[in-house]
Design an enzyme around this catalytic site. Structure first.
Site, PDB file in Angstrom:
ATOM      1  CG  HIS A 190       2.441   7.723   4.683  1.00 52.69           C
ATOM      2  ND1 HIS A 190       1.329   8.529   4.854  1.00 52.69           N
ATOM      3  CD2 HIS A 190       2.009   6.614   4.045  1.00 52.69           C
ATOM      4  CE1 HIS A 190       0.273   7.931   4.322  1.00 52.69           C
ATOM      5  NE2 HIS A 190       0.662   6.766   3.828  1.00 52.69           N
ATOM      6  CB  SER A 230      -0.962  -0.039   1.193  1.00 54.21           C
ATOM      7  OG  SER A 230      -0.273  -0.236   2.413  1.00 54.21           O
ATOM      8  CG  ASP A 267       1.539  11.000   7.298  1.00 51.63           C
ATOM      9  OD1 ASP A 267       2.202  10.061   7.798  1.00 51.63           O
ATOM     10  OD2 ASP A 267       0.872  10.869   6.248  1.00 51.63           O
TER      11      ASP A 267
END
Length: 253
Positions: A187, A14, A184
Site C-alpha cells: 500500500h 481493491s 508495508d
C-alpha cells in the site's frame, strides 16, 4: 441526492483504492483538488480481485442509474497477481488470461453506461517484497509477477483504446522507491500517492475529452457567490475565493 448535480468521478478497485484517503493518499488529494467542481466517489474494497468485482459490477454501476459517472478510475491486479497457493482455497490469485478477460468485461460494462463516461485504468503496481515479508511475515507477491500483470493490462487497454497508467513503471521513478513509496510493501505512502495523482492528472489534462475533466478546467460551483476577500499578486486586484489556487494545490496545476 444532494444538489446541484456535479460531474462524478468514481475510484473503483481493491485496497489501494479503499485506503486512498490514508497517509495523505491519492483519493484525498483528488477530493481536495476537485472540491466545488466534482464529486469523488470511493468504491474501494480490500482484498478484492477481478472475480469478485465482476460478481457485483452491476450493483456498483447499474446501467439504469439516473446519473452516470463522468470518469471511472479502475484498479485491480495486485491481488490477482499473487502466487497461487494450492493449500489455500481462499487465495486471491487469478490466472493472467482470466484476469485480462475479467478486466475487459469491467471496461466494456463501464463503456456501456454512457457515451460520456470516461475510463482510466491503473495497472498493477510494483511492490517491495522485502518490506512485505518484514511486515506480514510471508508473501506470495513478487515484483516479477506484478510486472507481467501490468504489461498485459496495458496491452489490453491499448487494444481497446482505453487510457491506462503504467503504475509498475511510475512507482519506480526514483532510486529510493522501495522505501519511499510504500507503507508495508504493497500500500502507498504519501510519496507513492503523489506519483499516482501526478499520472492521473497528466492523463486527464492531455485527454481530448469534452468536457475536459481536469480540475483546473471544470467550473467552480456557485463561484459567483464566493467573496473577493484576498488581493492578487499586484496587491490591488480583488480575487474571488473560488478562483484561488492555494499553496498546497499549485504543485498539481
Amino acid at each position: 441526492m444532494v444538489g446541484p448535480s456535479r460531474p462524478q468521478i468514481v475510484l473503483f478497485g481493491s485496497s489501494i483504492v479503499q485506503f486512498s484517503y490514508n497517509h495523505e493518499g491519492w483519493g484525498a488529494i483528488l477530493t481536495d483538488l476537485y472540491a466545488c467542481k466534482a464529486d469523488i466517489v470511493l468504491r474501494g474494497y480490500g482484498g478484492w480481485n477481478t472475480r469478485i468485482a465482476l460478481q457485483v459490477l452491476d450493483q456498483i454501476f447499474p446501467k439504469d442509474a439516473a446519473v452516470q459517472p463522468s470518469l471511472v478510475i479502475v484498479y485491480f491486479g495486485g491481488n490477482d497477481s499473487v502466487r497461487p497457493d494450492p493449500n489455500d482455497l481462499s487465495s486471491s490469485h487469478v490466472p493472467l488470461p482470466e484476469y485480462i478477460q475479467n478486466m475487459k468485461k469491467i471496461v466494456l460494462h463501464l463503456k456501456s453506461l454512457s457515451e460520456k463516461t470516461r475510463i482510466i485504468i491503473l495497472s498493477t503496481p510494483a511492490v517491495n517484497e522485502e518490506q512485505i515479508i518484514k511486515v506480514y511475515g510471508n508473501s506470495r507477491r513478487s515484483n516479477e509477477s506484478s510486472q507481467k500483470y501490468s504489461e498485459a493490462c496495458i496491452q489490453m487497454c491499448q487494444e481497446l483504446g482505453i487510457k491506462v497508467i503504467d503504475l509498475w513503471t511510475a512507482l519506480q521513478n526514483r532510486d529510493d522507491w522501495l522505501t519511499a513509496h510504500f507503507t508495508d510493501g504493497v500500500h502507498l505512502s504519501a510519496e507513492g500517492s503523489k506519483v499516482v495523482v501526478k499520472e492521473i492528472l497528466k492523463v486527464v489534462k492531455e485527454a481530448e475529452w469534452e468536457p475536459n475533466l481536469h480540475w483546473r478546467s471544470l467550473p467552480t460551483e456557485f463561484g459567483k457567490y464566493s467573496p473577493c476577500i484576498f488581493l492578487g499578486p499586484d496587491s490591488k486586484t480583488a480575487v474571488n475565493v473560488g478562483d484561488m489556487d492555494f499553496d498546497w494545490q499549485t504543485q498539481w496545476i
